[in-house]
Write a protein that holds these residues in place. Sequence first.
Motif: not given
Length: 422
Positions: A92-120
Motif C-alpha cells: 500500500r502507498f499512503a501520505l504521512p497522515n495515513g491517506t491511502l494513494l491510488s496505485y496499480w501493479n504493472e509487472t509481477l515476478y512472485p518472490g522476486d520483484n514487482a513494478t507499481f505506479w502510484v498517483k501522488v
Amino acid sequence: MKTRTILLITLLLLSTLAVYATSSPKPIASGQVCTTFPDCWNYRKKITIKNNVDKDLTDYQINITVHYGSGTDTNYDIYLNSHSQTDFDDIRFALPNGTLLSYWNETLYPGDNATFWVKVPNIPALGTTDIYIYYGNPDAGYAGSGDDTFLFFDDFSEDLSKWTIISGTWEIINGELRCTVDSDYSYIRANYFITDAAIHVKIRVGTAGYYDNGGIIARYMDTKNYYAAIFYPDYSGHQHRLIKYTAGDFAELAHTSAPDDTNWHKLVFVLYGTSLGSWLDGNYEISATDNDHSSGYVGLRAFDTNHHFYFDDFFVRKYVSPEPTISAVGSEENRKDVTITLTPYNIALSSNDYFIAKYANDTGISIQHLTNGTNTLNIWSDFVNITLISYLSNSTARYLLDAPTNGTADFEGTIYPYTSLD
C-alpha cells in the motif's frame, strides 16, 4: 451559544504490548483476519519524491519497483527484506497522515520483484513530497486500480466502450485486444484527448511477416494527421520508428533497430510540447522535435498482410521533462503497539469541546494518532471520537471532542506508532 471547554489531559503510557523484530511479522490470532489500514501493516518506509521542474505537479504517476529480498535502496528500487507477501498483494502507498494513494501493479515476478505506479497528489515546484510504502500484512489482498491511477486505462478485461473503431476489426480475445487488418491500415482511438502525456502499451505480433507493424498513435485528429511510435517486428526490417502524417503526407522522424520476434514488448510514446520520444522495453530510445500537431486523441494502429497484432495494458499518464525522481528512501520501520490511558476519567463532555493532551513520547517513536484508518482515538463509552486538530509542540497536541450528546466517558484507546529498526 455553544461553549468550548479547554481540558488538560495527560496521556499515561501504561504498557508496551509488542515490538515486532525484523524477522517476525505481527502475530494474528487463529481464525482472525486483519485488514484495517494501517493497524494491520507491520512495516513501512518513507519515500521522498523530488520535482525537477518549476511548476507544481498534481496527481502525477510515479514508477516504483519493489524487491522481495534484501538490498540497498536506490532510486525507484526498494527492498522489503522478505517482510511482504511474495506476490506483493499487501503493498500500500499512503501520505504521512495515513491517506491511502491510488496505485496499480504493472509487472509481477512472485518472490522476486514487482513494478507499481502510484498517483501522488501534489509535488511542489522544484520541491519534495513524502509518501510511505506499507507492507507486511499476510491477510491483505490486492487493492490497486488502473482506472483510479491513470488519466486513461484499459487492460481489455471487459469491452471496447472506451474506444472508437476507425477501421479494421478490433476485438477482445482472452483479455487482449486483437486487430485483424481489413485494409492497408487499421485504427482505433481511445475516447481521450491529450496535449502532453506518456502513453504505454504492451504489443506483440501473432506471426511476424514482411512490413508487419503496429504501435501508438497520438495527437490524432484523423487518419491523415497524427504522430505515431511504431514497432516493426518483421524479419526484414525490425525497426522502432517515430513517424508523422500531416495532411496525408508521411514523414519519418527517427528510427532505430528493434527485436525480430513474436514476444510481448512494452512500447512507450511521450509527447511534451514539441518534443517527442519513444522507448521499447526501456531501450532503443528515439526522439525528435516537431510542431505540426499540438493536441489530439490517443489510440493504436496496425498494418499487416495476413496476421494479427495484439495489445494489452494500455494507459495514459501525466508527463513532464525532466520527470520527478525519488531522491531518498528512509530506513525500514516496524509497528510498535502502545496502549495508553487518557486521565482523568468521567469527564463531562459537550459536543465540539476542545482539549489539549500532553503525552510521553518514547525516544525514536513517532506517534501516529491513527485508529481504523482515521485521525481519531476512540473513546469506548458513548462512541465519542477525539480528532487531532494540530500539534502545538513536540509533545503536545490539540484535539476536538465529538460527542453526540452530553455525558461522561472513560478515555482509553490504542495508538500505533512506528519505530526505526536502525
